[in-house]
Design an enzyme around this catalytic site. Structure first.
Site, short mmCIF file in Angstrom:
data_model
loop_
_atom_site.label_atom_id
_atom_site.label_comp_id
_atom_site.label_asym_id
_atom_site.label_seq_id
_atom_site.Cartn_x
_atom_site.Cartn_y
_atom_site.Cartn_z
N CYS A 115 56.59 -3.70 4.33
CA CYS A 115 57.90 -4.01 3.75
C CYS A 115 58.24 -5.50 3.81
O CYS A 115 59.08 -5.98 3.05
CB CYS A 115 58.99 -3.20 4.43
SG CYS A 115 58.78 -1.43 4.17
N HIS A 252 65.73 -6.83 2.52
CA HIS A 252 64.88 -5.68 2.22
C HIS A 252 65.78 -4.45 2.14
O HIS A 252 66.68 -4.26 2.97
CB HIS A 252 63.83 -5.52 3.32
CG HIS A 252 63.07 -4.24 3.23
ND1 HIS A 252 62.51 -3.80 2.06
CD2 HIS A 252 62.77 -3.30 4.17
CE1 HIS A 252 61.91 -2.64 2.28
NE2 HIS A 252 62.05 -2.32 3.55
N ASN A 282 63.78 2.76 -0.83
CA ASN A 282 62.98 1.71 -0.19
C ASN A 282 61.67 1.55 -0.97
O ASN A 282 60.82 2.43 -0.93
CB ASN A 282 62.72 2.11 1.27
CG ASN A 282 61.92 1.08 2.03
OD1 ASN A 282 61.36 0.15 1.45
ND2 ASN A 282 61.88 1.24 3.35
O1 UT7 Z 1 61.19 -0.30 5.39
C1 UT7 Z 1 60.69 -0.09 6.67
C2 UT7 Z 1 61.79 0.03 7.62
N1 UT7 Z 1 62.24 1.37 7.71
C3 UT7 Z 1 63.51 1.57 8.00
O2 UT7 Z 1 64.24 0.63 8.07
C4 UT7 Z 1 63.98 2.95 8.31
C5 UT7 Z 1 64.83 2.87 9.53
N2 UT7 Z 1 65.40 4.15 9.94
C6 UT7 Z 1 66.37 4.76 9.23
O3 UT7 Z 1 66.76 4.30 8.18
C7 UT7 Z 1 66.99 6.00 9.83
O4 UT7 Z 1 66.57 6.16 11.15
C8 UT7 Z 1 66.69 7.27 9.01
C9 UT7 Z 1 67.45 7.24 7.72
C10 UT7 Z 1 65.20 7.39 8.76
C11 UT7 Z 1 67.15 8.51 9.79
O5 UT7 Z 1 68.52 8.39 10.13
P1 UT7 Z 1 69.01 8.71 11.61
O6 UT7 Z 1 70.46 8.58 11.61
O7 UT7 Z 1 68.22 7.80 12.53
O8 UT7 Z 1 68.59 10.22 11.77
P2 UT7 Z 1 67.59 10.91 12.79
O9 UT7 Z 1 66.19 10.54 12.51
O10 UT7 Z 1 68.11 10.65 14.17
O11 UT7 Z 1 67.80 12.45 12.43
C12 UT7 Z 1 69.04 13.11 12.60
C13 UT7 Z 1 68.92 14.56 12.17
C14 UT7 Z 1 67.72 15.28 12.75
O12 UT7 Z 1 68.12 16.59 13.05
P3 UT7 Z 1 68.42 17.02 14.57
O13 UT7 Z 1 67.14 16.78 15.31
O14 UT7 Z 1 69.52 16.13 15.03
O15 UT7 Z 1 68.79 18.46 14.43
C15 UT7 Z 1 66.72 15.32 11.60
O16 UT7 Z 1 65.86 16.41 11.68
O17 UT7 Z 1 68.75 14.61 10.73
C16 UT7 Z 1 67.63 15.45 10.42
N3 UT7 Z 1 67.01 14.96 9.19
C17 UT7 Z 1 67.40 15.35 7.96
N4 UT7 Z 1 68.33 16.22 7.55
C18 UT7 Z 1 68.47 16.39 6.21
C19 UT7 Z 1 66.03 14.06 9.06
N5 UT7 Z 1 65.74 13.85 7.77
C20 UT7 Z 1 66.58 14.65 7.06
C21 UT7 Z 1 66.77 14.87 5.69
N6 UT7 Z 1 67.73 15.73 5.32
N7 UT7 Z 1 66.05 14.23 4.74
#
Ligand code: UT7
Length: 325
Positions: A115, A252, A282
């Site tokens: 990225c 980004h 992204n």
């Molecule tokens: O370009 C390279 C750099 N990459 C990034 O910058 C990505 C950085 N990270 C992020 O943007 C965020 O961490 C995400 C958008 C990937 C995830 O957001 P989050 O607030 O950190 O969520 P999480 O991973 O802590 O997940 C929260 C919950 C989980 O459920 P439980 O375990 O709390 O029951 C996941 O299973 O959300 C669930 N979940 C989803 N639910 C519905 C994860 N993906 C999804 C989804 N739809 N697509």
């Protein structure tokens, strides 16, 4: 050797026709529009058509950038393509682009910083131009991330999209400060100890397969704002300017929450922050030139405007480029 600097002569971008909305995704993966919008700001992404490769997207962006600069491929002697999704393991996608543009002179190579690829590529091209290794370059970020996604993994597949963006850069005599135009500061960093947080689980030397993207999203998120703001501060200090002097912040486009938090931490006013993540998702190395081109096409960027490009991604790699338009 007399001082040289590099300037931007034009930019362009390309998005594949097919749009995949969050609603579309709910039909094959357990997710919702509400979750994706709330956590990321993404509403839709573009997906390359079957038989449409990274080099094809790059060529369209390159043509648009050349037209914007009022130039032809004959005027270019270097092509650098930042990509983590090359057409093939080799030859370089940049050489494919050179061939598809009908260019038989000069040289072309790929750059891999995921990225952060575009920031790395602009920094590299700036150094090549200042060092006299080329006179005029096409610097391109192009990706088909749809090809390396695990479409059954909701934690990653909703986040990424395909696209390409390009800039034409030229070497000029003297310094950017004297000219009131050009690249002022490049800040690059990497730290391989974070490899497991964002990687592709395949490759020619390990599995002999392409593999799929794997990410510990929360772990990446935790590091993103701090890393990005550090390199931006370093660029401000290097160029002896402040956030108040900035006209455009082109980050980004991974996540609206990361962009907003970075801008807030740096006291960059919201109206200076360019956001295209809602419409593109992204697009890795393509995200910065796609975002930049969106404001250039709207006629918002004026000569002399101070523009900050920044990114963070797999590796980890991160970096910032400060330039005067
Ligand atoms: O370009 C390279 C750099 N990459 C990034 O910058 C990505 C950085 N990270 C992020 O943007 C965020 O961490 C995400 C958008 C990937 C995830 O957001 P989050 O607030 O950190 O969520 P999480 O991973 O802590 O997940 C929260 C919950 C989980 O459920 P439980 O375990 O709390 O029951 C996941 O299973 O959300 C669930 N979940 C989803 N639910 C519905 C994860 N993906 C999804 C989804 N739809 N697509």
């Amino acid at each position: 050797m007399s001082a040289r600097h590099s300037v931007v002569l034009g930019c362009g971008s390309y998005l594949p026709e097919k749009v995949l909305t969050n609603e579309d995704m709910t039909k094959f993966v357990d997710t919702s529009d509400e979750w994706i919008v709330q956590r990321t700001g993404i509403q839709q992404r573009h997906i390359a058509a079957e038989g449409q490769y990274t080099s094809d997207l790059a060529v369209e962006a390159a043509k648009a950038a050349l037209a914007d600069a009022g130039l032809d491929v004959e005027d270019i002697d270097l092509i650098v393509v930042a990509t983590a999704t090359p057409d093939n393991t080799f030859p370089a996608t940049a050489v494919e682009v050179q061939q598809k543009l009908g260019m038989r002179h000069g040289y072309a190579f790929d750059l891999q910083a995921v990225c952060s690829g575009f920031v790395y590529a602009v920094s590299t091209v700036d150094a090549y131009l200042r060092g006299g290794l080329a006179k005029r370059a096409l610097v391109i970020g192009a990706e088909t991330f749809s090809r390396i996604l695990d479409w059954e993994d909701r934690t990653t597949c909703v986040l990424f999209g395909d696209g390409a963006g390009a800039m034409v850069m030229e070497a000029r005599e003297g310094t950017a400060e004297e000219a009131g135009r050009g690249v002022l500061s490049c800040q690059l960093r990497s730290d391989g100890s974070h490899k497991e947080k964002l990687y592709v689980d395949g490759g020619p030397s390990t599995t002999q397969t392409t593999g799929h993207l794997r990410m510990q999203g929360r772990e990446v998120f935790k590091h993103a704002v701090g890393m990005v703001t550090d390199v931006i501060k370093a660029a401000f200090e290097d160029a002896k300017v402040t956030a108040d002097d900035l006209d455009w912040f082109v980050p980004h486009q991974a996540n609206k929450r990361i962009i907003d938090a970075s801008a807030k931490k740096l006291s960059i006013a919201p109206e200076k922050v360019v956001q295209t993540v809602a419409l593109h998702g992204n697009t890795s190395a393509a995200s910065i030139p796609l975002a930049l081109d969106s404001i250039v096409r709207e006629g918002k960027v004026k000569p002399g405007d101070l523009v900050m490009l920044e990114a963070m991604g797999g590796g980890f790699t991160w970096g910032a480029v400060l330039l005067r338009w």
